[in-house]
Design an enzyme around this catalytic site. Structure first.
Site, PDB file in Angstrom:
ATOM      1  CG  ASP A   1     -32.990   7.616  16.944  1.00 35.19           C
ATOM      2  OD1 ASP A   1     -32.046   7.951  17.664  1.00 35.19           O
ATOM      3  OD2 ASP A   1     -33.106   7.984  15.751  1.00 35.19           O
TER       4      ASP A   1
HETATM    5  C1  GLC Z   1     -30.528   9.231  13.896  1.00 38.72           C
HETATM    6  C2  GLC Z   1     -30.268   9.813  15.267  1.00 38.72           C
HETATM    7  C3  GLC Z   1     -31.290  10.825  15.699  1.00 38.72           C
HETATM    8  C4  GLC Z   1     -31.833  11.542  14.489  1.00 38.72           C
HETATM    9  C5  GLC Z   1     -32.609  10.528  13.678  1.00 38.72           C
HETATM   10  C6  GLC Z   1     -33.210  11.139  12.398  1.00 38.72           C
HETATM   11  O1  GLC Z   1     -30.155   7.886  13.875  1.00 38.72           O
HETATM   12  O2  GLC Z   1     -30.056   8.912  16.339  1.00 38.72           O
HETATM   13  O3  GLC Z   1     -30.639  11.710  16.630  1.00 38.72           O
HETATM   14  O4  GLC Z   1     -32.662  12.614  14.889  1.00 38.72           O
HETATM   15  O5  GLC Z   1     -31.817   9.399  13.339  1.00 38.72           O
HETATM   16  O6  GLC Z   1     -32.187  11.517  11.525  1.00 38.72           O
END
Ligand code: GLC
Length: 705
Positions: A265
């Protein structure tokens, strides 16, 4: 033969790649300057890095011209011209916004979810994006956590069924097909258990809870062919998920045979230093890659340190090649090597906000709202009703919720717009005099769209005091209140629920909010949504969910004040509204539950049937639910476990016999020895309209599966 050729093509590309270029494919770059967890980066470096072949993917860029320029830079200015993968969070609509995912899950409608995600993919893929970071399948039990809005609720079976529907709608079985996008299931794993509902907080779950409750939706997503898995920010068994070899290698690769891309993430790789399991970025790179993480989102530990570890022989170049091949294969599946510009279209605005998309948004909003109360059948409205529209959100347009991609609040039709545009009801002003003489008062309140989502945990999910006070004042003027509640999560609505004659929980319904609500309140469409996440009676009950254990001293309703059992002194145990609950304008009567056997062997099929009658003059849908309960097992199991459901349409006064077929597999769980089995015990089979009002029969499994 075609697969062989594709493999050879990718192997030939791999052979030409330098170590830096290989590592570059494992980097997903931002293209905006941002500061998250202390990480500031300058997006201008992204272009230079693309030219050097140091970038495999770019996230959260949605301007087509920018996407095109970035792709052109990669294809024409880098040494090998490997195309970029463009990813974006398009989870409940690209430009046409649909209800938030928690609301969509209230439809229990596989076909609808597939049609919605197909429409989302259609808009997204015609605007230059290849992959969406969806579906989110975190199991949720705590509405203080803002991200419940993007989940499928508290049940693993339902979340699994809906996860497959999302993936089938996004990917359509062929990523090279126009109108499809790759899907990324998230967050692996346990993020929804963040302690006290506090964002990014510690997660503590047992291995058995992981396997019985949290893993099923991911297993279904992988079996449905999802292209990517995103790791969660939290620790699991005290190791950050992003650097957790047991999760990524033992479970994802070995047990679930996932052969797609595993991505972190947003900076979750370098955040293992905050978790205090890594000393520096070199350590981050080693631990994450050694654990099985393929691609780093935004963080640069691989970029700066992976090569050294491999040159020292402490990480293998074979593992690097395998990770790179997984990324190249995804790009090839998307058709990017054949045509890296294939997702750019002339006049691309023709593919968004179409009438079909808006109609589908309205349909999904109508089916996702839940009618919680309808005292004295105050609803549906009568054409002759004199109506007042009031409340802090009656003309609200911030109803698209978080993670809304390019949807715009200005495109949301409010309740006021919907009622005033159509003019088929007499709308009075909301002065005290008018309120007194109105037949019905439609009062909208709740939390606006930006109140839930990531980074929006709340310690207090009671309705704001000023809203409760407002309802009390209106009630003193006219008790015929129809409450419409907007929210990204279950809120504590107990007091206003008691004052209202009817309550429609509308969540964040998207662009067609007003028309959908008007359609439901007027009876043009019939409410059919059922809760996938419990609505607590009191905030102190949280976490509260239907599939809880019985405990050694279960509450005894025959001895409500007996002190020594599992209860509160100052509050009831039951929620305000339970999982699976939702009213219709029709009334459904369940009779004649029967099961075809009293004992079940390994290869038997158990026929469960029930008669359901629509005792009304409305044509309406009903979601019939089937649960089991293990009367004993070698470990504690929930008092109810959803195992099947059917959403059926009934003509007025129609009776249908609903049949379910169970096998011994439906009674399985991970037991004391972590074997996934249905022990030879007694089980109850229960059928009904929700997780509380259930008819039941008992059966014994006599042949352990
Ligand atoms: C965010 C979220 C994730 C998302 C990613 C990209 O922090 O936790 O769900 O897809 O970053 O935006």
């Amino acid at each position: 033969m075609k697969i062989k050729n594709a493999q050879n093509k990718l192997l030939n590309i791999l052979k030409k790649m330098t170590m830096e270029e290989k590592i570059g494919q494992l980097y997903q770059a931002p293209f905006f300057s941002d500061v998250v967890t202390g990480h500031a980066f300058d997006a201008s470096s992204t272009i230079e890095r693309i030219k050097k072949g140091m970038v495999g993917s770019v996230l959260s860029v949605h301007k087509e011209e920018t996407l095109y320029d970035l792709q052109k830079t990669a294809v024409e200015s880098s040494r090998l011209g490997i195309p970029l993968l463009f990813a974006f969070d398009v989870i409940h609509g690209y430009r046409t916004s649909f209800p938030i995912n928690l609301a969509l899950s209230n439809t229990w409608d596989v076909d609808l979810i597939e049609r919605v995600s197909k429409m989302v993919a259609f808009e997204t893929s015609h605007k230059g994006i290849h992959l969406t970071f969806s579906p989110m399948v975190d199991l949720v039990r705590d509405p203080r956590w803002g991200r419940v809005m993007e989940s499928n609720g508290e049940d693993p079976y339902l979340s699994s069924v809906l996860a497959k529907a999302y993936i089938d709608g996004y990917q359509q079985g062929d990523l090279s097909k126009e109108g499809s996008v790759a899907a990324c299931v998230k967050h692996f794993i346990g993020y929804g258990l963040s302690e006290a509902g506090r964002e990014y907080n510690t997660v503590d779950l047992s291995k058995r809870l992981l396997y019985n409750m949290y893993l099923p939706p991911f297993k279904t997503a992988i079996n449905a062919g999802v292209s990517m898995v995103m790791t969660a920010f939290n620790t699991v068994f005290d190791r950050p998920a992003t650097a957790n070899k047991f999760l990524l290698k033992d479970i994802l690769r070995d047990q679930l045979s996932f052969n797609g891309v595993i991505i972190s993430d947003y900076t979750s790789s370098e955040e293992i230093m905050n978790h205090k399991v890594a000393e520096d970025m070199a350590d981050v790179a080693f631990q994450c890659f050694d654990a099985g993480l393929d691609m780093e989102m935004v963080s640069e530990s691989y970029m700066h340190h992976l090569k050294t570890w491999i040159e020292k022989g402490l990480l293998s170049v074979q593992a690097l090649d395998q990770a790179v091949l997984r990324v190249l294969k995804l790009k090839d599946n998307l058709g990017l090597f054949d045509n890296p510009y294939g997702y750019f279209y002339k006049d691309s605005d023709q593919y968004i906000l179409t009438e079909q998309a808006l109609n589908l948004s309205k349909e999904s909003a109508e089916k996702s709202m839940v009618l919680l109360k309808n005292h004295d059948q105050i609803l549906p409205l009568k054409k002759s009703d004199k109506i007042v529209l009031c409340g802090p959100m009656i003309d609200q347009q911030d109803l698209i919720g978080e993670w809304s991609a390019l949807a715009e609040k200005k495109d949301v039709i409010s309740i006021v717009d919907a009622f005033k545009n159509d003019g088929d009801f007499e709308i009075l002003n909301n002065q005290a005099t008018d309120i007194r003489r109105a037949d019905k008062v439609i009062l909208a309140l709740g939390e606006a769209g930006d109140q839930a989502g990531e980074g929006n945990s709340k310690a207090d999910i009671n309705l704001p005091e000023d809203q409760v006070t407002y309802v009390r004042k209106i009630y003193d003027l006219n008790p015929n209140i129809i409450l419409v509640i907007f929210a990204g999560r279950p809120l504590i609505i107990t007091e206003v629920d008691a004052l209202a004659q009817a309550v429609l929980y509308a969540y964040q319904p998207g662009l067609q909010a007003g028309p959908a609500i008007k359609s439901l309140l007027s009876g043009d469409s019939i409410p059919s949504g059922k809760l996938t996440m419990t609505i607590p009676y009191h905030q102190g009950q949280i976490p509260i969910y239907y599939n809880h254990y019985q405990t050694g001293r279960p509450f005894d309703p025959k001895r409500p004040n007996y002190r020594y059992n599992s209860r509160y002194r100052d509050c009831k145990n039951d929620p305000l509204y339970p999982f699976g609950f939702g009213l219709s304008y029709a009334s459904f009567i369940y009779k004649n539950l029967s099961i075809s056997k009293q004992t079940l062997k390994k290869y038997d099929k158990l026929l469960v049937s029930v008669d359901c009658t629509n005792d009304s003059n409305h044509r309406a849908d009903e979601i019939i639910q089937l649960y089991i309960e293990a009367m004993s097992f070698s470990v504690a199991r929930p008092v109810n476990e959803l195992k099947a459901f059917k959403k059926m349409t009934f003509e007025p006064y129609e009776t249908k016999t609903i049949n379910f077929v169970l096998t011994v597999e439906d009674f399985r769980a991970y037991n004391i020895t972590m074997d996934y089995t249905a022990e030879k015990r007694q089980y109850r089979v229960k059928v009904g309209p929700n997780s509380k009002d259930l008819m039941m029969e008992t059966i014994r499994v006599i042949d352990q599966s």
